[in-house]
Write an enzyme that holds these catalytic residues in place. Structure first.
Site, PDB file in Angstrom:
ATOM      1  N   ARG A  37      14.203   0.170 -23.373  1.00  0.00           N
ATOM      2  CA  ARG A  37      15.574  -0.293 -23.110  1.00  0.00           C
ATOM      3  C   ARG A  37      16.253  -0.816 -24.376  1.00  0.00           C
ATOM      4  NH1 ARG A  37      14.930  -2.900 -17.081  1.00  0.00           N
ATOM      5  NH2 ARG A  37      15.465  -0.976 -16.004  1.00  0.00           N
ATOM      6  N   LYS A 198       9.696   4.200   1.277  1.00  0.00           N
ATOM      7  CA  LYS A 198      10.462   3.945   2.506  1.00  0.00           C
ATOM      8  C   LYS A 198      11.616   4.907   2.761  1.00  0.00           C
ATOM      9  CE  LYS A 198       9.464  -0.946   2.257  1.00  0.00           C
ATOM     10  NZ  LYS A 198       9.875  -2.000   1.360  1.00  0.00           N
ATOM     11  N   GLY A 351      13.205   3.824 -12.016  1.00  0.00           N
ATOM     12  CA  GLY A 351      12.220   3.233 -11.120  1.00  0.00           C
ATOM     13  C   GLY A 351      10.847   3.824 -11.315  1.00  0.00           C
ATOM     14  N   GLY A 374      17.717   0.963  -9.628  1.00  0.00           N
ATOM     15  CA  GLY A 374      18.690   0.745  -8.552  1.00  0.00           C
ATOM     16  C   GLY A 374      20.008   1.438  -8.842  1.00  0.00           C
TER      17      GLY A 374
HETATM   18  P1  AMP Z   1       9.893   3.531  -4.071  1.00  0.00           P
HETATM   19  O1  AMP Z   1      10.073   2.207  -4.771  1.00  0.00           O
HETATM   20  O2  AMP Z   1      10.507   3.600  -2.729  1.00  0.00           O
HETATM   21  O3  AMP Z   1      10.235   4.703  -4.963  1.00  0.00           O
HETATM   22  O4  AMP Z   1       8.351   3.622  -3.747  1.00  0.00           O
HETATM   23  C1  AMP Z   1       7.371   3.621  -4.726  1.00  0.00           C
HETATM   24  C2  AMP Z   1       6.101   3.196  -4.097  1.00  0.00           C
HETATM   25  O5  AMP Z   1       5.791   4.071  -3.044  1.00  0.00           O
HETATM   26  C3  AMP Z   1       4.916   3.245  -5.049  1.00  0.00           C
HETATM   27  O6  AMP Z   1       4.454   1.939  -5.244  1.00  0.00           O
HETATM   28  C4  AMP Z   1       3.895   4.098  -4.309  1.00  0.00           C
HETATM   29  O7  AMP Z   1       2.608   3.565  -4.345  1.00  0.00           O
HETATM   30  C5  AMP Z   1       4.418   4.073  -2.890  1.00  0.00           C
HETATM   31  N1  AMP Z   1       3.973   5.234  -2.125  1.00  0.00           N
HETATM   32  C6  AMP Z   1       4.175   6.527  -2.413  1.00  0.00           C
HETATM   33  N2  AMP Z   1       3.569   7.311  -1.499  1.00  0.00           N
HETATM   34  C7  AMP Z   1       2.961   6.490  -0.619  1.00  0.00           C
HETATM   35  C8  AMP Z   1       2.162   6.718   0.542  1.00  0.00           C
HETATM   36  N3  AMP Z   1       1.868   7.928   0.959  1.00  0.00           N
HETATM   37  N4  AMP Z   1       1.723   5.628   1.203  1.00  0.00           N
HETATM   38  C9  AMP Z   1       2.019   4.381   0.773  1.00  0.00           C
HETATM   39  N5  AMP Z   1       2.765   4.122  -0.313  1.00  0.00           N
HETATM   40  C10 AMP Z   1       3.221   5.159  -1.003  1.00  0.00           C
END
Ligand code: AMP
Length: 394
Positions: A37, A198, A351, A374
């Site tokens: 950054r 999520k 991210g 974000g």
């Molecule tokens: P995000 O911040 O929504 O992009 O999510 C990233 C997080 O999703 C990471 O910490 C991953 O470990 C988690 N993740 C990805 N795939 C899975 C999965 N199949 N089950 C649980 N966590 C997951």
């Protein structure tokens, strides 16, 4: 981009307040573990200095919650910045107040100073008008170059722009140009790859992209709610039971729009998320009750990579599995490699996917890795970022 940038104004002899994103990761002793950054801010700083301006830098670091806390001092940033620029960059005692005012007013063209963490004041995140005016008071021009915080309407990202002429810096310009072109005028086929934990966090992105892409690939934890909505057994995998109908609707909407929607067809199923249990590949039969889907399987990795190969534009946001566990990072690696091998315009939204591609040492082999997690997500959602909206129109 329809906003003015530093290129559109005369900065000679002017004091320029630059909002940068120096929110760098640090280890327990405060050492900076990744200075990307800071490096990304250099083009704007150097440009302004070359054009005869003096540069006052502002940033936040961490979450000091509106009070002074030495744990969040920008001193390590001042030191690293001095090394990168090859001359001493002083860290001022605060970001506002008489001492800062006196120092800044005495600055000569070619000089740089760094203000102390703007989040040492609660007025920063509250976007307080008086505080924003005070921040703006010592400068002639405001340059917004903190793409990573452009989605926040804070005093140093949005408030100041109401008091002095405000334009975009070169980093913000680059982020908006590359991601903006990809979304508004993509070379086709346009493939988006979404992953992460999520469904809830990606709803607005899915909806916005459905109207733009030719193919939507969904992997990671969020894929299991989509799969379950189609009756596929997902065992103990992540599930957003409130959004099963929503996922069904998205699958139907994709069909109606002629968007190819790809979901995982095989999986790495494990008995625990942390890599300490046992794991195996499952496909058609689904994920057993006592197991969790932790990564896309090898067939899926291949199929997703093949689809990426046909693309002329690829946007990727979110890992394909629990990539923090090396054993479950193969799917994410397959996507990263497919992007690297592709000759398309390849964009990694910030991210975790940005972290993954950095960790693999592949960041400079794609067209663009966004500096904002974000902010890039909100950009993909089609939202107007307040820190950008506040800048002067061309
Ligand atoms: P995000 O911040 O929504 O992009 O999510 C990233 C997080 O999703 C990471 O910490 C991953 O470990 C988690 N993740 C990805 N795939 C899975 C999965 N199949 N089950 C649980 N966590 C997951």
């Amino acid at each position: 981009m329809n906003k003015k940038t530093v290129r559109d104004i005369d900065v000679k002899g002017k004091r320029v307040l630059v909002r940068a994103d120096f929110n760098v990761p640090q280890d327990k002793s405060g050492q900076i573990t990744d200075d990307r950054r800071i490096r990304e801010a250099l083009p704007t700083i150097k440009y302004l200095l070359e054009k005869g301006a003096s540069v006052v830098l502002a940033s936040h670091l961490g979450r000091p919650n509106g009070v002074r806390n030495e744990k969040f001092t920008l001193m390590p940033v001042a030191e690293r910045l001095s090394e990168l620029l090859g001359f001493h960059v002083p860290l001022l005692s605060d970001c506002v107040g008489p001492e800062v005012d006196a120092h800044v007013r005495a600055m000569k063209p070619g000089e740089v100073a760094l203000l102390e963490n703007v989040r040492f004041h609660k007025e920063e995140e509250a976007n307080d008008t008086v505080f924003a005016k005070e921040l703006a008071s010592t400068a002639d021009i405001f340059v917004m170059d903190a793409f990573g915080t452009a989605h926040r309407a804070h005093a140093s990202t949005e408030g100041v722009a109401r008091h002095i002429p405000a334009v975009a810096g070169l980093l913000v310009e680059k982020e908006l140009r590359i991601m903006g072109d990809a979304l508004s005028n993509p070379k086709r086929p346009f493939v988006a790859v979404l992953g992460g934990a999520k469904v809830k966090d990606k709803i607005a992105v899915v909806e916005n992209l459905l109207g733009k892409v030719d193919t939507l690939i969904i992997g990671g934890g969020m894929a299991y709610t989509f799969l379950r909505s189609e009756g596929y057994p997902t065992g103990g995998s992540l599930l957003d039971s409130e959004r099963l109908d929503y996922c069904k609707d998205i699958i139907l909407a994709a069909k109606a729009k002629g968007v190819k929607l790809l979901l995982p067809m095989d999986h790495v199923a494990a008995t625990s998320l942390d890599g300490n249990g046992t794991s195996r590949i499952v496909d058609g039969e689904g994920i057993p009750q006592d197991m969790i889907g932790v990564d896309i399987g090898p067939q899926t990795g291949k199929a997703f990579a093949e689809e990426i190969k046909t693309a002329k534009t690829v946007v990727w946001n979110g890992p394909m599995g629990v990539f923090e566990v090396p054993e479950y990072s193969k799917g994410t690696l397959a996507i990263a490699n497919a992007l690297v091998e592709s000759s398309a315009v390849t964009i990694v939204g910030g991210g975790d996917s940005a972290a993954a591609i950095e960790k693999l040492g592949l960041a400079d082999k794609v067209t663009h890795v966004s500096t904002g997690g974000g902010a890039s997500l909100e950009f993909l959602e089609g939202k107007v970022l307040p820190g950008i909206d506040a800048l002067q129109d061309l």
